[in-house]
Design an enzyme around this catalytic site. Structure first.
Site, mmCIF file in Angstrom:
data_model
loop_
_atom_site.group_PDB
_atom_site.id
_atom_site.type_symbol
_atom_site.label_atom_id
_atom_site.label_comp_id
_atom_site.label_asym_id
_atom_site.label_seq_id
_atom_site.Cartn_x
_atom_site.Cartn_y
_atom_site.Cartn_z
ATOM 1 N N ASP A 1 0.867 -1.187 0.000
ATOM 2 C CA ASP A 1 0.000 0.000 0.000
ATOM 3 C C ASP A 1 0.898 1.229 0.000
ATOM 4 O OD1 ASP A 1 -1.854 2.022 0.403
ATOM 5 O OD2 ASP A 1 -2.970 0.934 1.936
ATOM 6 N N ARG B 1 -0.201 4.440 -0.612
ATOM 7 C CA ARG B 1 -0.953 5.684 -0.462
ATOM 8 C C ARG B 1 -0.322 6.562 0.617
ATOM 9 N NH1 ARG B 1 -6.817 3.180 0.437
ATOM 10 N NH2 ARG B 1 -5.512 1.787 1.697
#
EC number: 3.5.4.25
Length: 202
Positions: A126, A128
Site C-alpha cells: 500500500d 498511499r
C-alpha cells in the site's frame, strides 16, 4: 502546505446537493476533491470518509473490490446525517496508478492476491499517502471526525497529524463472490478491521 485550494461549486447527487472543493498538490500537480454536506461545525466531530480514487470500482462498477460500494454508502450516510465530509484523493490502485493496477489485476487473475500482485510489480502493498489531509480539512473547517473506515492506518495517520478521531465507524458493504478473496487479504495481510464479514476457507 502540501496542497492549495482552487475553487468550490455545487455537486447535485442522488443523495442531495454537496459542495465540491478542489485542491491541487503543490509539488506534483495532482488534483484532489473535498465534498461537504450541510453546515460543518469545527467544535464537533464531523462524520466523514477519506476515500482513495478507484476508477474501476467508483466509476466502472467493478465487483473486484468494495470501493464503489463504500463511496456511495459514505455519501448516503453523510447526507442522511445532514452534515459531513468526504475527501476524494487521487491515488489510484493503492498509490501505484491505473495501468499498474490493471497489471496487478492480471496477476490476480492468475492466482496472486492483492498484496502479492503489488509486490511482484515492485511496489509496496500500500503506497498511499495522507499528508494532504490536514490542509484540506483545515480549509473546510473540520478538526474532529467520526471516521467511516475499516483501515487502522487512516485512523493513525489522522491522529499523528493532530486530528481528533472521536469514533471509527465500520464501513463493511459490497461483499460478493468476486471480491471475497480481496477482502480477506485486506483483513489478514493489511490489518483492516472486517469483524462483520465471514470468509470462506480457500
Amino acid at each position: 502546505m502540501s496542497v492549495k485550494y482552487i475553487a468550490t461549486s455545487k455537486l447535485p447527487t442522488p443523495w442531495g446537493v454537496f459542495a465540491m472543493h478542489g485542491f491541487e498538490e503543490i509539488a506534483t500537480g495532482k488534483e484532489h476533491v473535498a465534498l461537504t454536506f450541510g453546515q460543518l461545525d469545527p467544535t464537533q466531530p464531523m462524520l466523514g470518509r477519506i476515500h482513495s480514487e478507484c476508477l474501476t470500482g467508483d466509476a466502472l462498477f467493478s465487483l473486484r473490490c468494495d470501493c464503489g460500494f463504500q463511496l456511495q454508502a459514505a455519501m448516503q450516510s453523510i447526507a442522511e446525517q445532514g452534515q459531513g465530509f468526504l475527501l476524494y484523493l487521487r491515488q489510484e490502485g493503492r498509490g501505484i496508478g491505473l495501468l499498474n493496477k490493471i497489471r496487478a489485476y492480471e496477476l490476480q487473475d492468475a492466482g496472486a492476491n492483492t498484496v502479492e500482485a503489488n509486490e511482484r510489480l515492485g511496489f509496496e502493498a500500500d503506497m498511499r499517502k495522507y499528508d494532504m489531509i490536514l490542509p484540506m480539512l483545515t480549509q473546510i473547517g473540520v478538526t474532529k471526525v467520526k471516521l467511516m473506515t475499516n483501515n487502522p492506518r487512516k485512523v493513525m495517520a489522522m491522529q499523528n497529524m493532530g486530528i481528533e478521531v472521536a469514533e471509527r465507524i465500520p464501513l463493511q458493504v459490497g461483499k460478493n463472490r468476486y471480491n471475497e478473496s480481496y477482502l480477506k487479504t485486506k483483513s489478514t495481510e493489511l490489518g483492516h478491521m472486517m469483524s462483520e464479514y465471514h470468509f470462506h476457507d480457500e
